[in-house]
Design an enzyme around this catalytic site. Structure first.
Site, short mmCIF file in Angstrom:
data_model
loop_
_atom_site.label_atom_id
_atom_site.label_comp_id
_atom_site.label_asym_id
_atom_site.label_seq_id
_atom_site.Cartn_x
_atom_site.Cartn_y
_atom_site.Cartn_z
N ASP A 67 50.24 48.63 39.85
CA ASP A 67 48.98 49.05 38.55
C ASP A 67 48.90 50.33 38.20
OD1 ASP A 67 47.75 49.34 40.74
OD2 ASP A 67 46.32 47.83 40.82
N ASN A 136 35.77 43.13 46.11
CA ASN A 136 35.35 41.93 45.59
C ASN A 136 36.61 40.92 45.70
OD1 ASN A 136 37.22 42.75 43.67
ND2 ASN A 136 36.02 42.71 41.92
N HIS A 138 39.85 41.49 45.01
CA HIS A 138 41.16 41.67 44.11
C HIS A 138 42.13 42.29 44.87
CE1 HIS A 138 39.53 46.05 42.77
NE2 HIS A 138 40.85 46.17 43.63
N GLU A 143 41.00 40.72 38.90
CA GLU A 143 39.71 40.44 39.39
C GLU A 143 39.46 39.07 39.43
OE1 GLU A 143 38.44 43.05 40.08
OE2 GLU A 143 38.22 44.56 38.61
C1 F6R Z 1 45.59 49.71 43.94
C2 F6R Z 1 45.33 48.34 43.84
C3 F6R Z 1 43.91 48.05 44.27
C4 F6R Z 1 43.27 48.74 45.37
C5 F6R Z 1 42.16 48.44 45.51
C6 F6R Z 1 41.42 48.94 47.08
O1 F6R Z 1 46.90 49.96 43.52
O2 F6R Z 1 46.09 47.50 43.38
O3 F6R Z 1 43.86 46.55 44.40
O4 F6R Z 1 44.29 48.38 46.51
O5 F6R Z 1 41.12 48.46 44.70
O6 F6R Z 1 41.41 50.28 46.57
P1 F6R Z 1 40.98 51.32 48.03
O7 F6R Z 1 42.17 51.19 48.77
O8 F6R Z 1 40.84 52.52 47.25
O9 F6R Z 1 39.75 50.84 48.82
#
Ligand code: F6R
Length: 249
Positions: A67, A136, A138, A143
């Site tokens: 992403d 959450n 995701h 989401e």
């Molecule tokens: C990032 C991604 C997100 C993160 C998630 C956790 O490429 O796809 O799903 O893995 O938001 O983020 P952190 O590791 O910062 O807690």
């Protein structure tokens, strides 16, 4: 779904890097799906060390990132483009032509998203996808919602994700409210998936992913249906799991 629980964040990074290194050694032209955020930073550090000690080479590796924020210039310190170059790409021997990252500044997101899907398919699909998980639940930036997303698309970030990611920005107002993300269908087509999680804030999401019903309001719960998923998580992220359902490594 197999679950490895590691004592702490550092151990999680080492265990995950060993898994990736094994993949790279058995298939030096692997197609890797990569994640950003704070969770995989330790794993990337360990991979760089393995590259420096000539344990692995990335010269034939192809990567696709999950992403990118929409409308954030790629040179911005918080873009995932910058993140990946600083944490991995600039420190290894990957061929820049083999790096694929969603373009958050594409002119026409519909046709661009289709091209991104096509590019993954042309490389034969993803051999190993690395995931983090949101508070959450995701994965990518898919989401919670009424259905599981299929392909790469632009998504609206929820308040919970914007709040969580504001820790990287000077103020919450600077956090983009949209991202372009691989879909859950795209992620699901990967041969193997590893999901990393660290810290207490992820414990509920991990519990719901592992034990809860498969439900689009818990996007990661769909991973229960995938044939080859390994969760590599630390003790805090595992704190709400039944001790019988994981191995301590
Ligand atoms: C990032 C991604 C997100 C993160 C998630 C956790 O490429 O796809 O799903 O893995 O938001 O983020 P952190 O590791 O910062 O807690």
């Amino acid at each position: 779904m197999k679950i490895y629980v590691c004592k702490d964040y550092e151990r999680m990074g080492r265990v995950a890097a060993n898994y990736l290194a094994a993949q790279i050694n058995i298939k030096p032209d692997s197609v890797l799906g990569l994640a950003t955020g704070s969770t995989p930073v330790g794993m990337y550090k360990e991979l760089v060390k393995k590259y420096e000690s000539r344990d692995i080479s990335f010269k034939d590796i192809v990567t696709f990132n999950l992403d990118e924020y929409v409308n954030l210039p790629k040179e911005n310190i918080n873009s995932y483009y910058t993140f990946m170059h600083e944490n991995l790409f600039d420190k290894i021997d990957i061929n820049p032509e083999n790096i694929n990252m969603p373009d958050g500044n594409a002119k026409d997101f519909d046709s661009y998203s289709k091209e991104y899907e096509k590019a993954i398919a042309l490389k034969g699909g993803i051999d190993l996808q690395v995931l983090g998980i949101g508070n959450n639940a995701h994965i990518g930036f898919n989401e919670p919602g009424e259905y599981f997303s299929k392909e790469t698309t632009v998504v609206d970030l929820t308040r919970s994700t914007i709040d969580a990611n504001s820790r990287f920005f000077d103020s919450i107002d600077e956090v983009p409210n949209q991202a372009i993300s691989m879909g859950i269908g795209t992620i699901f087509k990967s041969e193997k998936i590893i999901l990393l999680a660290s810290g207490k804030t992820k414990a509920e999401a991990i519990k719901n992913t592992v034990n809860g019903p498969i439900d689009p309001h818990v996007p990661a719960s769909i991973l229960q249906l995938h044939k080859n998923v390994l969760l590599i998580i630390d003790e805090q992220a595992a704190s709400l799991l039944d001790k019988n359902c994981y191995e301590t490594v």
